[in-house]
Write a protein that holds these residues in place. Structure first.
Motif, PDB file in Angstrom:
ATOM      1  N   SER A  83       0.819  -1.207   0.000  1.00 22.38           N
ATOM      2  CA  SER A  83       0.000   0.000   0.000  1.00 22.38           C
ATOM      3  C   SER A  83       0.858   1.264   0.000  1.00 22.38           C
ATOM      4  CB  SER A  83      -0.911   0.017   1.236  1.00 22.38           C
ATOM      5  OG  SER A  83      -1.637   1.226   1.298  1.00 22.38           O
ATOM      6  N   PHE A  84       0.514   2.179  -0.909  1.00 21.14           N
ATOM      7  CA  PHE A  84       1.174   3.481  -0.948  1.00 21.14           C
ATOM      8  C   PHE A  84       0.257   4.582  -0.414  1.00 21.14           C
ATOM      9  CE2 PHE A  84       2.886   0.931  -4.494  1.00 21.14           C
ATOM     10  CZ  PHE A  84       4.176   0.773  -4.010  1.00 21.14           C
ATOM     11  N   GLU A  85      -0.795   4.160   0.297  1.00 26.40           N
ATOM     12  CA  GLU A  85      -1.725   5.115   0.891  1.00 26.40           C
ATOM     13  C   GLU A  85      -1.023   5.890   2.020  1.00 26.40           C
ATOM     14  OE1 GLU A  85      -4.925   5.758   0.122  1.00 26.40           O
ATOM     15  OE2 GLU A  85      -4.945   4.327  -1.544  1.00 26.40           O
ATOM     16  N   LYS A  86      -1.613   7.021   2.381  1.00 24.62           N
ATOM     17  CA  LYS A  86      -1.076   7.813   3.483  1.00 24.62           C
ATOM     18  C   LYS A  86      -1.176   7.037   4.786  1.00 24.62           C
ATOM     19  CE  LYS A  86      -2.358  12.282   1.466  1.00 24.62           C
ATOM     20  NZ  LYS A  86      -3.179  13.508   1.642  1.00 24.62           N
ATOM     21  N   LYS A  87      -0.133   7.169   5.607  1.00 25.20           N
ATOM     22  CA  LYS A  87      -0.114   6.550   6.932  1.00 25.20           C
ATOM     23  C   LYS A  87       0.184   7.625   7.973  1.00 25.20           C
ATOM     24  CE  LYS A  87       1.716   2.141   5.187  1.00 25.20           C
ATOM     25  NZ  LYS A  87       2.802   1.133   5.318  1.00 25.20           N
ATOM     26  N   GLU A  88      -0.272   7.402   9.183  1.00 22.27           N
ATOM     27  CA  GLU A  88      -0.023   8.361  10.256  1.00 22.27           C
ATOM     28  C   GLU A  88       1.371   8.107  10.844  1.00 22.27           C
ATOM     29  OE1 GLU A  88      -2.465   6.021  10.461  1.00 22.27           O
ATOM     30  OE2 GLU A  88      -4.168   7.164   9.693  1.00 22.27           O
ATOM     31  N   ASP A 110       8.950   1.822   6.672  1.00 19.84           N
ATOM     32  CA  ASP A 110       7.759   1.569   5.867  1.00 19.84           C
ATOM     33  C   ASP A 110       6.483   1.633   6.700  1.00 19.84           C
ATOM     34  OD1 ASP A 110       9.360   1.186   3.671  1.00 19.84           O
ATOM     35  OD2 ASP A 110       9.276  -1.001   3.734  1.00 19.84           O
ATOM     36  N   THR A 111       6.598   1.474   8.011  1.00 15.91           N
ATOM     37  CA  THR A 111       5.425   1.541   8.881  1.00 15.91           C
ATOM     38  C   THR A 111       4.840   2.945   8.896  1.00 15.91           C
ATOM     39  OG1 THR A 111       6.605  -0.064  10.258  1.00 15.91           O
ATOM     40  CG2 THR A 111       4.582   0.846  11.155  1.00 15.91           C
ATOM     41  N   ALA A 112       5.679   3.942   8.663  1.00 13.07           N
ATOM     42  CA  ALA A 112       5.219   5.332   8.661  1.00 13.07           C
ATOM     43  C   ALA A 112       4.821   5.809   7.271  1.00 13.07           C
ATOM     44  CB  ALA A 112       6.307   6.251   9.217  1.00 13.07           C
ATOM     45  N   GLY A 113       5.383   5.208   6.251  1.00 20.14           N
ATOM     46  CA  GLY A 113       5.059   5.626   4.892  1.00 20.14           C
ATOM     47  C   GLY A 113       5.917   4.888   3.889  1.00 20.14           C
ATOM     48  N   LEU A 114       5.297   4.402   2.830  1.00 19.63           N
ATOM     49  CA  LEU A 114       5.999   3.606   1.822  1.00 19.63           C
ATOM     50  C   LEU A 114       6.007   4.359   0.502  1.00 19.63           C
ATOM     51  CD1 LEU A 114       7.341   0.886   1.115  1.00 19.63           C
ATOM     52  CD2 LEU A 114       5.064   0.012   0.566  1.00 19.63           C
ATOM     53  N   GLY A 173      13.400   4.190  -0.886  1.00 18.81           N
ATOM     54  CA  GLY A 173      12.729   3.716   0.313  1.00 18.81           C
ATOM     55  C   GLY A 173      13.674   3.330   1.439  1.00 18.81           C
ATOM     56  N   MET A 174      14.795   2.692   1.110  1.00 25.43           N
ATOM     57  CA  MET A 174      15.715   2.252   2.154  1.00 25.43           C
ATOM     58  C   MET A 174      16.367   3.447   2.849  1.00 25.43           C
ATOM     59  SD  MET A 174      17.427  -1.025   0.220  1.00 25.43           S
ATOM     60  CE  MET A 174      18.412  -1.621   1.593  1.00 25.43           C
ATOM     61  N   ALA A 175      16.750   4.452   2.069  1.00 28.46           N
ATOM     62  CA  ALA A 175      17.360   5.652   2.663  1.00 28.46           C
ATOM     63  C   ALA A 175      16.358   6.374   3.548  1.00 28.46           C
ATOM     64  CB  ALA A 175      17.874   6.581   1.561  1.00 28.46           C
ATOM     65  N   MET A 176      15.095   6.447   3.120  1.00 27.43           N
ATOM     66  CA  MET A 176      14.071   7.105   3.919  1.00 27.43           C
ATOM     67  C   MET A 176      13.847   6.370   5.234  1.00 27.43           C
ATOM     68  SD  MET A 176      11.313   8.254   1.009  1.00 27.43           S
ATOM     69  CE  MET A 176      10.035   8.479   2.223  1.00 27.43           C
ATOM     70  N   ALA A 219       6.390  15.224   0.695  1.00 30.10           N
ATOM     71  CA  ALA A 219       6.411  15.524  -0.742  1.00 30.10           C
ATOM     72  C   ALA A 219       6.943  14.339  -1.538  1.00 30.10           C
ATOM     73  CB  ALA A 219       7.272  16.763  -1.002  1.00 30.10           C
ATOM     74  N   ARG A 220       7.921  13.639  -0.976  1.00 27.73           N
ATOM     75  CA  ARG A 220       8.473  12.460  -1.665  1.00 27.73           C
ATOM     76  C   ARG A 220       7.396  11.378  -1.811  1.00 27.73           C
ATOM     77  NH1 ARG A 220      14.400  11.125   0.904  1.00 27.73           N
ATOM     78  NH2 ARG A 220      14.704  13.063   2.038  1.00 27.73           N
ATOM     79  N   LEU A 221       6.650  11.144  -0.729  1.00 29.47           N
ATOM     80  CA  LEU A 221       5.607  10.132  -0.760  1.00 29.47           C
ATOM     81  C   LEU A 221       4.505  10.512  -1.745  1.00 29.47           C
ATOM     82  CD1 LEU A 221       5.386   9.409   3.063  1.00 29.47           C
ATOM     83  CD2 LEU A 221       6.298   7.889   1.315  1.00 29.47           C
ATOM     84  N   ARG A 222       4.193  11.800  -1.807  1.00 30.15           N
ATOM     85  CA  ARG A 222       3.176  12.255  -2.761  1.00 30.15           C
ATOM     86  C   ARG A 222       3.627  11.973  -4.192  1.00 30.15           C
ATOM     87  NH1 ARG A 222       3.453  17.449  -2.078  1.00 30.15           N
ATOM     88  NH2 ARG A 222       2.161  17.454  -0.195  1.00 30.15           N
ATOM     89  N   MET A 223       4.896  12.231  -4.480  1.00 32.54           N
ATOM     90  CA  MET A 223       5.428  11.938  -5.809  1.00 32.54           C
ATOM     91  C   MET A 223       5.316  10.448  -6.110  1.00 32.54           C
ATOM     92  SD  MET A 223       6.916  12.832  -8.651  1.00 32.54           S
ATOM     93  CE  MET A 223       7.598  14.475  -8.435  1.00 32.54           C
ATOM     94  N   GLY A 224       5.634   9.623  -5.107  1.00 32.85           N
ATOM     95  CA  GLY A 224       5.520   8.179  -5.286  1.00 32.85           C
ATOM     96  C   GLY A 224       4.093   7.744  -5.572  1.00 32.85           C
ATOM     97  N   ARG A 225       3.134   8.328  -4.857  1.00 34.76           N
ATOM     98  CA  ARG A 225       1.728   7.977  -5.094  1.00 34.76           C
ATOM     99  C   ARG A 225       1.292   8.414  -6.486  1.00 34.76           C
ATOM    100  NH1 ARG A 225       1.248   9.401   0.414  1.00 34.76           N
ATOM    101  NH2 ARG A 225       0.644  11.541  -0.089  1.00 34.76           N
ATOM    102  N   ASN A 226       1.764   9.563  -6.941  1.00 34.53           N
ATOM    103  CA  ASN A 226       1.425  10.017  -8.290  1.00 34.53           C
ATOM    104  C   ASN A 226       1.962   9.065  -9.354  1.00 34.53           C
ATOM    105  OD1 ASN A 226       0.159  12.257  -7.214  1.00 34.53           O
ATOM    106  ND2 ASN A 226       1.902  13.617  -7.493  1.00 34.53           N
TER     107      ASN A 226
END
Length: 372
Positions: free
Chosen positions: A257-262, A273-277, A285-288, A327-334
């Motif tokens: 899932s690439f949905e938003k996470k809290e 990844d528990t906070a955001g993928l 992803g690994m660096a994040m 912003a990075r996660l938003r780009m990934g979701r796009n």
């Protein structure tokens, strides 16, 4: 009841890094991890150099594993067009099998208490946590960090919103013997997804691809899917046909899932990844995950030294997480949304090939600056 200052639920990349950081600062840490070490995981196994100074500051001997040095990106579409791009920071290739084991050994050396179990409940009351494992051991902690990965039963336990939605994505990975440049990470588009290829230690090639379950289920098995779908990309076909798999069976993971996470749930600070993928196409992803472990560790130390209240800790962690990763996660979701639409994917990829500066912008928007 065992007293410990911090419990980390999950001993993967983020959990182990946080455990090392905290232990080296005199904090008592218990990590609860369900798997044995070492263990292979579905992962692109490319890490941006932005976290290299931080890993070195923790004394983690990455170079002992002889990782590859990656400086170039090759991007090839299903339709035969391709481009090469120098990576501004570059990165290195190392398997999760090797990296997690290095981190595990360093965590033990640093003083972490690592137990093999799963967490059943995590109750917050009177400004502290009671964490109960599957074998009914109880841990009393001042802080809990959630590092239990992309998707877990604990997401249901914490009533996290993303877990209620079905995700179309699944990933497949294998290691191969074959010929592929050590300094290149390749991204190869196919209908419904893309494949990442890069060298890791021991001259092995990591080939990991992501696709939708809808496209995958049309075929009887992985081999049929690869021949019918991945082989339509001629560069990817050449790589696969000239490489031999090392694992008896490919590793798979579904419901990605690439949905938003809290970033914070029930007072637990979520990391990795528990906070955001981020979509693997972004390659970061690994660096994040490592960076998020650093942020949570530093703020947790301040809290334990009475420099911050819990409310301030959670607020600052959420704000810092959003500043660094939202912003990075938003780009990934796009990018994820684009890949689900074949015609739009065709248009976007062709535009990227003819206007290479776009790929530079994607790299810039999904990567950070060096941290230490």
């Amino acid at each position: 009841m065992v007293n410990t200052e911090i419990v980390i639920i999950g001993g993967g990349l983020a959990g182990l890094t946080a455990g090392i950081h905290l232990s080296q600062n005199g904090i008592s840490v218990t990590i609860v991890e369900k798997n044995e070490y070492p263990k292979h995981k579905v992962c692109g196994e490319y890490i941006s150099n932005e976290v290299k100074p931080y890993l070195e500051s923790l004394g983690i001997p990455i170079q002992n594993a002889h990782p590859t040095s990656i400086t170039q990106l090759e991007f090839a579409t299903l339709y035969g067009t391709s481009l090469h791009q120098k990576l501004p920071l570059g990165g290195f290739g190392i398997s999760r099998y090797t990296l997690d084991y290095i981190l595990y050994q360093k965590a033990i050396e640093s003083g972490c208490n690592i137990i093999k179990s799963t967490v059943e409940t995590c109750i917050f009351e009177e400004d502290q946590f009671i964490v109960t494992t599957q074998n009914q051991e109880k841990y009393l902690a001042k802080i809990v960090l959630g590092a239990f990965g992309k998707r877990a039963n604990l997401d249901y336990y914490f009533h996290r919103s993303f877990i209620q939605k079905q995700s179309p994505w699944l990933a497949v990975k294998n290691h191969y013997n074959g010929d592929f440049p050590e300094d290149v990470v390749g991204l190869y588009h196919f209908k419904g997804g893309y494949c990442g290829v890069s060298k890791v230690e021991n001259n092995q090639i990591n080939i990991c691809y992501i696709t939708t379950y809808k496209d995958f289920k049309r075929y009887k098995n992985i081999a049929d899917f690869q021949k019918a779908v991945l082989f339509k990309n001629q560069k990817l076909k050449q790589i696969l046909e000239n490489s031999s798999p090392i694992f008896d069976k490919p590793l798979t993971i579904s419901q990605i899932s690439f949905e938003k996470k809290e970033p914070v749930s029930d007072h637990v600070l979520m990391i990795g990844d528990t906070a955001g993928l981020i979509h693997p196409l972004c390659g970061n992803g690994m660096a994040m995950a490592i960076h998020s472990a650093k942020i949570a560790s530093e703020l947790s130390i301040d809290f334990l030294q009475n420099k911050k209240s819990r409310a301030t800790l959670e607020q600052i962690y959420t704000e810092t997480w959003n500043t660094n990763f939202k912003a990075r996660l938003r780009m990934g979701r796009n990018l994820s949304a684009i890949l689900e639409q074949p015609m739009l994917t065709l248009i976007v990829l062709q535009v990227i090939v003819f206007f290479p500066f776009i790929i530079k912008q994607i790299i810039k928007r999904t990567h950070g600056t060096p941290i230490s």
